[in-house]
Design a protein around this motif. Structure first.
Motif, PDB file in Angstrom:
ATOM      1  N   LEU A 135      58.518 -35.842 -29.022  1.00 54.24           N
ATOM      2  CA  LEU A 135      58.707 -34.533 -28.403  1.00 54.24           C
ATOM      3  C   LEU A 135      57.677 -33.530 -28.931  1.00 54.24           C
ATOM      4  O   LEU A 135      57.028 -32.821 -28.155  1.00 54.24           O
ATOM      5  N   ALA A 136      57.505 -33.494 -30.247  1.00 56.62           N
ATOM      6  CA  ALA A 136      56.526 -32.577 -30.839  1.00 56.62           C
ATOM      7  C   ALA A 136      55.110 -32.926 -30.387  1.00 56.62           C
ATOM      8  O   ALA A 136      54.299 -32.034 -30.085  1.00 56.62           O
ATOM      9  N   GLU A 137      54.804 -34.226 -30.331  1.00 56.78           N
ATOM     10  CA  GLU A 137      53.473 -34.654 -29.908  1.00 56.78           C
ATOM     11  C   GLU A 137      53.216 -34.283 -28.454  1.00 56.78           C
ATOM     12  O   GLU A 137      52.134 -33.799 -28.106  1.00 56.78           O
ATOM     13  N   SER A 138      54.194 -34.463 -27.578  1.00 61.00           N
ATOM     14  CA  SER A 138      53.991 -34.130 -26.163  1.00 61.00           C
ATOM     15  C   SER A 138      53.850 -32.622 -25.969  1.00 61.00           C
ATOM     16  O   SER A 138      53.054 -32.171 -25.146  1.00 61.00           O
ATOM     17  N   ARG A 139      54.589 -31.830 -26.738  1.00 63.04           N
ATOM     18  CA  ARG A 139      54.424 -30.368 -26.675  1.00 63.04           C
ATOM     19  C   ARG A 139      53.022 -29.962 -27.118  1.00 63.04           C
ATOM     20  O   ARG A 139      52.395 -29.088 -26.522  1.00 63.04           O
ATOM     21  N   HIS A 140      52.545 -30.598 -28.184  1.00 66.37           N
ATOM     22  CA  HIS A 140      51.208 -30.278 -28.683  1.00 66.37           C
ATOM     23  C   HIS A 140      50.152 -30.651 -27.648  1.00 66.37           C
ATOM     24  O   HIS A 140      49.214 -29.888 -27.409  1.00 66.37           O
ATOM     25  N   TYR A 141      50.293 -31.814 -27.018  1.00 62.45           N
ATOM     26  CA  TYR A 141      49.340 -32.221 -25.981  1.00 62.45           C
ATOM     27  C   TYR A 141      49.352 -31.238 -24.806  1.00 62.45           C
ATOM     28  O   TYR A 141      48.303 -30.892 -24.264  1.00 62.45           O
ATOM     29  N   ARG A 142      50.534 -30.768 -24.392  1.00 65.12           N
ATOM     30  CA  ARG A 142      50.608 -29.796 -23.301  1.00 65.12           C
ATOM     31  C   ARG A 142      49.887 -28.502 -23.689  1.00 65.12           C
ATOM     32  O   ARG A 142      49.165 -27.909 -22.883  1.00 65.12           O
ATOM     33  N   SER A 143      50.072 -28.047 -24.918  1.00 62.00           N
ATOM     34  CA  SER A 143      49.391 -26.853 -25.410  1.00 62.00           C
ATOM     35  C   SER A 143      47.874 -27.060 -25.424  1.00 62.00           C
ATOM     36  O   SER A 143      47.113 -26.170 -25.026  1.00 62.00           O
ATOM     37  N   ILE A 144      47.447 -28.214 -25.878  1.00 64.13           N
ATOM     38  CA  ILE A 144      46.016 -28.521 -25.937  1.00 64.13           C
ATOM     39  C   ILE A 144      45.411 -28.495 -24.537  1.00 64.13           C
ATOM     40  O   ILE A 144      44.359 -27.897 -24.314  1.00 64.13           O
ATOM     41  N   ILE A 145      46.069 -29.139 -23.591  1.00 68.29           N
ATOM     42  CA  ILE A 145      45.541 -29.216 -22.220  1.00 68.29           C
ATOM     43  C   ILE A 145      45.439 -27.824 -21.603  1.00 68.29           C
ATOM     44  O   ILE A 145      44.435 -27.485 -20.970  1.00 68.29           O
ATOM     45  N   ALA A 146      46.454 -26.993 -21.794  1.00 69.38           N
ATOM     46  CA  ALA A 146      46.426 -25.630 -21.245  1.00 69.38           C
ATOM     47  C   ALA A 146      45.287 -24.816 -21.863  1.00 69.38           C
ATOM     48  O   ALA A 146      44.569 -24.094 -21.152  1.00 69.38           O
ATOM     49  N   ARG A 147      45.095 -24.923 -23.165  1.00 67.39           N
ATOM     50  CA  ARG A 147      44.030 -24.172 -23.837  1.00 67.39           C
ATOM     51  C   ARG A 147      42.651 -24.710 -23.471  1.00 67.39           C
ATOM     52  O   ARG A 147      41.688 -23.942 -23.369  1.00 67.39           O
ATOM     53  N   GLU A 148      42.527 -26.024 -23.293  1.00 68.30           N
ATOM     54  CA  GLU A 148      41.247 -26.588 -22.862  1.00 68.30           C
ATOM     55  C   GLU A 148      40.871 -26.068 -21.478  1.00 68.30           C
ATOM     56  O   GLU A 148      39.703 -25.749 -21.230  1.00 68.30           O
ATOM     57  N   ASP A 149      41.849 -25.961 -20.580  1.00 69.93           N
ATOM     58  CA  ASP A 149      41.578 -25.417 -19.246  1.00 69.93           C
ATOM     59  C   ASP A 149      41.118 -23.967 -19.334  1.00 69.93           C
ATOM     60  O   ASP A 149      40.209 -23.547 -18.619  1.00 69.93           O
ATOM     61  N   ALA A 150      41.741 -23.181 -20.214  1.00 73.78           N
ATOM     62  CA  ALA A 150      41.386 -21.767 -20.355  1.00 73.78           C
ATOM     63  C   ALA A 150      39.986 -21.593 -20.955  1.00 73.78           C
ATOM     64  O   ALA A 150      39.301 -20.611 -20.647  1.00 73.78           O
ATOM     65  N   LEU A 151      39.543 -22.522 -21.781  1.00 66.94           N
ATOM     66  CA  LEU A 151      38.244 -22.399 -22.460  1.00 66.94           C
ATOM     67  C   LEU A 151      37.152 -23.266 -21.831  1.00 66.94           C
ATOM     68  O   LEU A 151      36.082 -23.429 -22.416  1.00 66.94           O
ATOM     69  N   ARG A 152      37.425 -23.811 -20.661  1.00 65.85           N
ATOM     70  CA  ARG A 152      36.484 -24.737 -20.025  1.00 65.85           C
ATOM     71  C   ARG A 152      35.121 -24.097 -19.743  1.00 65.85           C
ATOM     72  O   ARG A 152      34.099 -24.777 -19.704  1.00 65.85           O
ATOM     73  N   SER A 153      35.073 -22.780 -19.569  1.00 69.04           N
ATOM     74  CA  SER A 153      33.801 -22.118 -19.243  1.00 69.04           C
ATOM     75  C   SER A 153      32.868 -21.994 -20.451  1.00 69.04           C
ATOM     76  O   SER A 153      31.683 -21.734 -20.288  1.00 69.04           O
ATOM     77  N   LEU A 154      33.385 -22.172 -21.652  1.00 73.91           N
ATOM     78  CA  LEU A 154      32.556 -22.085 -22.856  1.00 73.91           C
ATOM     79  C   LEU A 154      31.950 -23.460 -23.133  1.00 73.91           C
ATOM     80  O   LEU A 154      32.640 -24.406 -23.494  1.00 73.91           O
ATOM     81  N   LEU A 155      30.658 -23.557 -22.941  1.00 77.09           N
ATOM     82  CA  LEU A 155      29.930 -24.815 -23.082  1.00 77.09           C
ATOM     83  C   LEU A 155      29.899 -25.267 -24.546  1.00 77.09           C
ATOM     84  O   LEU A 155      29.550 -24.481 -25.427  1.00 77.09           O
ATOM     85  N   VAL A 156      30.274 -26.526 -24.809  1.00 72.17           N
ATOM     86  CA  VAL A 156      30.218 -27.109 -26.158  1.00 72.17           C
ATOM     87  C   VAL A 156      29.486 -28.438 -26.049  1.00 72.17           C
ATOM     88  O   VAL A 156      29.940 -29.339 -25.348  1.00 72.17           O
ATOM     89  N   LEU A 157      28.357 -28.543 -26.764  1.00 78.68           N
ATOM     90  CA  LEU A 157      27.524 -29.744 -26.685  1.00 78.68           C
ATOM     91  C   LEU A 157      27.102 -30.210 -28.075  1.00 78.68           C
ATOM     92  O   LEU A 157      26.884 -29.397 -28.965  1.00 78.68           O
ATOM     93  N   PRO A 158      26.943 -31.521 -28.249  1.00 83.10           N
ATOM     94  CA  PRO A 158      26.464 -32.036 -29.533  1.00 83.10           C
ATOM     95  C   PRO A 158      24.938 -31.984 -29.674  1.00 83.10           C
ATOM     96  O   PRO A 158      24.408 -32.375 -30.700  1.00 83.10           O
ATOM     97  N   ASP A 159      24.238 -31.514 -28.642  1.00 74.96           N
ATOM     98  CA  ASP A 159      22.775 -31.459 -28.687  1.00 74.96           C
ATOM     99  C   ASP A 159      22.300 -30.588 -29.843  1.00 74.96           C
ATOM    100  O   ASP A 159      22.879 -29.548 -30.119  1.00 74.96           O
ATOM    101  N   ARG A 160      21.218 -31.014 -30.468  1.00 73.95           N
ATOM    102  CA  ARG A 160      20.680 -30.262 -31.608  1.00 73.95           C
ATOM    103  C   ARG A 160      19.940 -29.000 -31.172  1.00 73.95           C
ATOM    104  O   ARG A 160      19.956 -28.001 -31.866  1.00 73.95           O
ATOM    105  N   MET A 161      19.284 -29.061 -30.042  1.00 74.94           N
ATOM    106  CA  MET A 161      18.489 -27.928 -29.569  1.00 74.94           C
ATOM    107  C   MET A 161      19.071 -27.417 -28.252  1.00 74.94           C
ATOM    108  O   MET A 161      19.253 -28.184 -27.323  1.00 74.94           O
ATOM    109  N   PRO A 162      19.304 -26.109 -28.167  1.00 70.27           N
ATOM    110  CA  PRO A 162      19.838 -25.552 -26.920  1.00 70.27           C
ATOM    111  C   PRO A 162      18.766 -25.476 -25.841  1.00 70.27           C
ATOM    112  O   PRO A 162      17.573 -25.420 -26.149  1.00 70.27           O
ATOM    113  N   PRO A 163      19.170 -25.451 -24.559  1.00 70.25           N
ATOM    114  CA  PRO A 163      18.193 -25.298 -23.476  1.00 70.25           C
ATOM    115  C   PRO A 163      17.452 -23.966 -23.582  1.00 70.25           C
ATOM    116  O   PRO A 163      17.885 -23.034 -24.266  1.00 70.25           O
TER     117      PRO A 163
END
Length: 160
Positions: A20-48
């Motif tokens: 139950l706790a794990e599924s609640r945490h996953y739901r929270s993660i998914i909602a927050r990931e959707d809200a922050l989707r516009s912020l680009l996060v990349l492992p590239d060393r040099m930005p464009p």
């Protein structure tokens, strides 16, 4: 016989509440990931090149997640037979995603448009009586790129 029933009951309750706790945490993660989707996060060393004139700063996100008793028992049983330890895989997945989200939230609060050079550090914290995992810490860090305000003279020079 009574001790076995108590043990199995506690194990079942631990499993149920842990799921139950794990599924609640996953739901929270998914909602927050959707809200922050516009912020680009990349492992590239040099930005464009479009981020060349942006200011940069280090941003971090850290999380510590403990292993519940059921995951420890399941991992012990899996250790007898070998194979993937799915209980620990979900723990590490949640920790990694939560650390990235916390890093993104810090970058967003600074007004960043992107985070580059994403890196992870993972460490084990404590042990359960010398066995098992205990807790896991995941640290996500990267370089936040923040747009710099354009001065009036620079803006007029670009317009010409």
């Amino acid at each position: 016989m009574g001790q076995l029933i108590v043990f199995l009951t506690l194990l079942a309750l631990g499993y149920g509440f842990g799921r139950l706790a794990e599924s609640r945490h996953y739901r929270s993660i998914i909602a927050r990931e959707d809200a922050l989707r516009s912020l680009l996060v990349l492992p590239d060393r040099m930005p464009p090149i479009q981020y060349q004139n942006h200011a940069s700063t280090l941003v971090t996100g850290s999380v510590v997640i403990s292993v519940d008793y059921f995951k420890t028992v399941a991992a012990g049983l899996r250790g007898l037979f070998g194979g993937r330890v799915g209980a620990y895989e979900s723990l590490l997945d949640r920790a990694r995603r939560e650390a990235i989200l916390r890093m993104q939230e810090e970058a967003q609060s600074l007004g960043a448009e992107a985070v580059f050079n994403l890196k992870f550090e993972t460490s084990r914290i404590g042990q359960n009586a010398g066995q098992g995992l205990g807790s896991v810490e995941v640290l996500a860090y990267g370089t936040a790129l923040i747009p710099t305000p354009v001065s009036a003279s620079a803006a007029s020079a670009v317009a010409r």
